[in-house]
Motif scaffolding. Structure first.
Motif, mmCIF file in Angstrom:
data_model
loop_
_atom_site.group_PDB
_atom_site.id
_atom_site.type_symbol
_atom_site.label_atom_id
_atom_site.label_comp_id
_atom_site.label_asym_id
_atom_site.label_seq_id
_atom_site.Cartn_x
_atom_site.Cartn_y
_atom_site.Cartn_z
ATOM 1 N N ASP A 106 0.669 -1.156 0.080
ATOM 2 C CA ASP A 106 0.074 0.064 0.062
ATOM 3 C C ASP A 106 0.854 1.400 0.146
ATOM 4 O OD1 ASP A 106 -1.746 2.045 0.533
ATOM 5 O OD2 ASP A 106 -2.723 1.126 2.042
ATOM 6 N N GLU A 107 0.699 1.989 -1.156
ATOM 7 C CA GLU A 107 1.702 3.315 -1.359
ATOM 8 C C GLU A 107 1.114 4.237 -0.215
ATOM 9 O OE1 GLU A 107 1.695 4.402 -5.396
ATOM 10 O OE2 GLU A 107 2.539 2.566 -6.072
ATOM 11 N N ASN A 108 -0.040 4.139 0.429
ATOM 12 C CA ASN A 108 -0.315 5.240 1.384
ATOM 13 C C ASN A 108 0.214 5.131 2.716
ATOM 14 O OD1 ASN A 108 -2.379 6.502 -0.661
ATOM 15 N ND2 ASN A 108 -3.609 5.031 -0.236
ATOM 16 N N LEU A 109 0.843 3.926 2.813
ATOM 17 C CA LEU A 109 1.423 3.827 4.183
ATOM 18 C C LEU A 109 3.015 4.262 3.964
ATOM 19 C CD1 LEU A 109 0.313 0.069 5.233
ATOM 20 C CD2 LEU A 109 -0.524 2.193 6.049
ATOM 21 N N ASP A 110 3.365 5.087 5.105
ATOM 22 C CA ASP A 110 4.682 5.532 5.337
ATOM 23 C C ASP A 110 5.681 4.174 5.532
ATOM 24 O OD1 ASP A 110 6.931 6.791 7.319
ATOM 25 O OD2 ASP A 110 6.276 8.114 5.865
ATOM 26 N N ILE A 111 6.702 4.363 5.159
ATOM 27 C CA ILE A 111 7.823 3.461 5.611
ATOM 28 C C ILE A 111 7.910 3.276 6.875
ATOM 29 C CG2 ILE A 111 9.768 5.025 5.438
ATOM 30 C CD1 ILE A 111 9.709 1.209 4.585
ATOM 31 N N MET A 112 7.878 4.225 7.873
ATOM 32 C CA MET A 112 7.931 4.073 9.398
ATOM 33 C C MET A 112 6.654 3.519 10.003
ATOM 34 S SD MET A 112 10.701 5.215 9.994
ATOM 35 C CE MET A 112 10.695 5.174 11.677
ATOM 36 N N GLU A 113 5.494 3.388 9.041
ATOM 37 C CA GLU A 113 4.339 2.582 9.472
ATOM 38 C C GLU A 113 4.202 1.095 9.191
ATOM 39 O OE1 GLU A 113 0.546 6.031 9.206
ATOM 40 O OE2 GLU A 113 1.454 4.970 7.300
ATOM 41 N N LYS A 114 5.411 0.703 8.334
ATOM 42 C CA LYS A 114 5.527 -0.602 8.112
ATOM 43 C C LYS A 114 6.484 -1.469 8.917
ATOM 44 C CE LYS A 114 4.409 -0.014 3.157
ATOM 45 N NZ LYS A 114 4.960 -0.135 1.700
ATOM 46 N N ILE A 115 7.142 -0.566 9.787
ATOM 47 C CA ILE A 115 8.165 -1.236 10.866
ATOM 48 C C ILE A 115 7.626 -1.394 12.162
ATOM 49 C CG2 ILE A 115 10.404 -1.018 11.797
ATOM 50 C CD1 ILE A 115 11.068 0.737 9.491
ATOM 51 N N VAL A 116 7.772 -2.490 12.775
ATOM 52 C CA VAL A 116 7.459 -2.830 14.302
ATOM 53 C C VAL A 116 8.390 -2.121 15.170
ATOM 54 C CG1 VAL A 116 7.218 -4.472 15.990
ATOM 55 C CG2 VAL A 116 6.582 -5.047 13.571
ATOM 56 N N HIS A 117 7.670 -1.017 15.869
ATOM 57 C CA HIS A 117 8.331 -0.099 16.763
ATOM 58 C C HIS A 117 8.414 -0.575 18.223
ATOM 59 C CE1 HIS A 117 9.378 2.809 13.650
ATOM 60 N NE2 HIS A 117 7.996 2.483 13.134
ATOM 61 N N ASP A 118 9.049 0.150 19.174
ATOM 62 C CA ASP A 118 9.094 -0.249 20.663
ATOM 63 C C ASP A 118 7.686 -0.304 21.104
ATOM 64 O OD1 ASP A 118 9.394 2.384 20.239
ATOM 65 O OD2 ASP A 118 10.772 2.509 21.565
ATOM 66 N N VAL A 119 6.931 0.826 20.756
ATOM 67 C CA VAL A 119 5.759 1.176 21.375
ATOM 68 C C VAL A 119 4.785 0.121 20.812
ATOM 69 C CG1 VAL A 119 5.140 2.715 19.090
ATOM 70 C CG2 VAL A 119 4.039 3.107 21.301
ATOM 71 N N ASP A 120 4.803 -0.325 19.847
ATOM 72 C CA ASP A 120 4.145 -1.373 19.238
ATOM 73 C C ASP A 120 4.087 -2.711 20.419
ATOM 74 O OD1 ASP A 120 3.083 -0.033 17.003
ATOM 75 O OD2 ASP A 120 4.814 -0.719 15.937
ATOM 76 N N ILE A 121 5.447 -2.886 20.612
ATOM 77 C CA ILE A 121 5.426 -4.291 21.358
ATOM 78 C C ILE A 121 5.009 -3.926 22.841
ATOM 79 C CG2 ILE A 121 7.308 -5.673 22.347
ATOM 80 C CD1 ILE A 121 6.679 -6.209 19.433
ATOM 81 N N PRO A 154 17.396 -0.947 13.581
ATOM 82 C CA PRO A 154 16.618 -1.881 12.771
ATOM 83 C C PRO A 154 16.107 -2.957 13.694
ATOM 84 C CG PRO A 154 18.928 -2.615 12.348
ATOM 85 C CD PRO A 154 19.103 -0.919 12.941
ATOM 86 N N VAL A 155 16.661 -2.905 15.127
ATOM 87 C CA VAL A 155 16.467 -3.764 16.304
ATOM 88 C C VAL A 155 15.713 -3.025 17.295
ATOM 89 C CG1 VAL A 155 18.225 -5.434 15.312
ATOM 90 C CG2 VAL A 155 18.917 -3.725 17.133
ATOM 91 N N LEU A 156 15.148 -3.708 18.266
ATOM 92 C CA LEU A 156 14.728 -3.265 19.461
ATOM 93 C C LEU A 156 15.706 -4.036 20.387
ATOM 94 C CD1 LEU A 156 10.919 -4.187 19.501
ATOM 95 C CD2 LEU A 156 12.227 -1.807 18.730
ATOM 96 N N LYS A 157 15.759 -3.192 21.769
ATOM 97 C CA LYS A 157 16.590 -3.470 22.682
ATOM 98 C C LYS A 157 15.685 -3.836 24.032
ATOM 99 C CE LYS A 157 21.389 -1.651 22.867
ATOM 100 N NZ LYS A 157 22.184 -0.934 23.619
ATOM 101 N N ILE A 158 15.838 -5.015 24.532
ATOM 102 C CA ILE A 158 14.837 -5.246 25.512
ATOM 103 C C ILE A 158 15.691 -6.000 26.720
ATOM 104 C CG2 ILE A 158 13.210 -7.234 26.150
ATOM 105 C CD1 ILE A 158 12.244 -7.267 23.342
ATOM 106 N N ASN A 159 15.737 -5.328 27.886
ATOM 107 C CA ASN A 159 16.478 -5.667 28.757
ATOM 108 C C ASN A 159 17.824 -5.370 28.627
ATOM 109 O OD1 ASN A 159 14.134 -6.354 30.218
ATOM 110 N ND2 ASN A 159 14.565 -8.514 29.910
ATOM 111 N N GLY A 160 18.260 -4.452 27.692
ATOM 112 C CA GLY A 160 19.367 -4.131 27.399
ATOM 113 C C GLY A 160 20.146 -4.800 26.196
ATOM 114 N N GLU A 161 19.469 -5.847 25.627
ATOM 115 C CA GLU A 161 19.971 -6.649 24.659
ATOM 116 C C GLU A 161 19.351 -6.528 23.417
ATOM 117 O OE1 GLU A 161 20.941 -10.716 25.620
ATOM 118 O OE2 GLU A 161 20.319 -10.368 27.663
#
Length: 227
Positions: A106-121, A154-161
């Protein structure tokens, strides 16, 4: 005793001839009585000593038993605290939730909207907690009250890892409640999948294993014990 009796008899018979006064005769006659009384007293003292020793043993045993009970109770409370605070491995029924970046074209979606972020988790974890999750981990990282989930490129840090996608969340608890909070229409997980095209897959499991919290990369920097 025989000799004493002979002496007493001799004194009684020959007292006047031996110039022995009546007081001396009285003392001699009562020597055996005093001796018997002394022996009785010694016996009573020994019996009292034995009783005192027995009572001491009983008291010491009582203290030892109480001390052992206190140790057992304290150890139980420590294990209970470790369990409820995520410092033990746990196993039980629950769900597995797999989340990864969007594959939508979907071209209406921004690239940032296609990435899983820390807030999502973070939102997904909160939803699971609100549904009664008793133990949760993300890619093998146990989530506890001091856990943090932050973006790190490109990654998340969970408990410092660093933890790369896809993100597999395991939650132990009531399967139906946990499943509903990430699968029903209107939930955050439902929107991630159906509005943003993210890959969201959920399944129930009757025997999930969640590891204990690894505290080596987590430190309390500001909080202190309050007296």
């Amino acid at each position: 005793m025989f000799l004493l009796a002979v002496i007493v008899s001799a004194v009684i018979v020959n007292g006047s001839d031996a110039n022995v006064d009546e007081n001396t005769i009285y003392i001699v006659k009562n020597i055996s009585k005093y001796k018997d009384k002394i022996e009785e007293t010694k016996t009573e003292v020994n019996e009292l000593k034995t009783e005192v020793s027995n009572q001491k043993n009983i008291i010491n045993g009582y203290h030892d038993d109480n001390f052992l009970d206190e140790i057992i109770d304290m150890n139980y409370k420590i294990q209970e605290l470790k369990f409820y605070n995520g410092f033990t491995d746990v196993r039980g029924p629950g769900i597995m939730l797999r989340v990864s970046d969007s594959t939508s074209e979907d071209e209406n979606l921004d690239i940032m909207e296609k990435i899983v972020h820390d807030v999502d988790i973070t939102v997904l974890l909160n939803d699971l907690k609100s549904a009664g999750a008793e133990a949760i981990d993300v890619n093998g990282k146990r989530i506890v009250n001091i856990s943090e989930v932050v973006c790190a490129g490109p990654v998340l840090k969970i408990n410092g890892e660093a933890v790369p996608a896809p993100f597999v969340i395991r939650a132990v608890g009531d399967q139906e409640s946990l499943y509903s909070v990430v699968a029903d229409e209107g939930t955050y997980a439902y929107d991630l999948k159906n509005k943003y095209g993210m890959e969201v897959a959920v399944m129930m499991s009757y025997n999930l294993s969640v590891p204990s919290f690894n505290e080596k990369n987590s430190q309390i920097k500001f909080a202190q014990g309050a007296e």
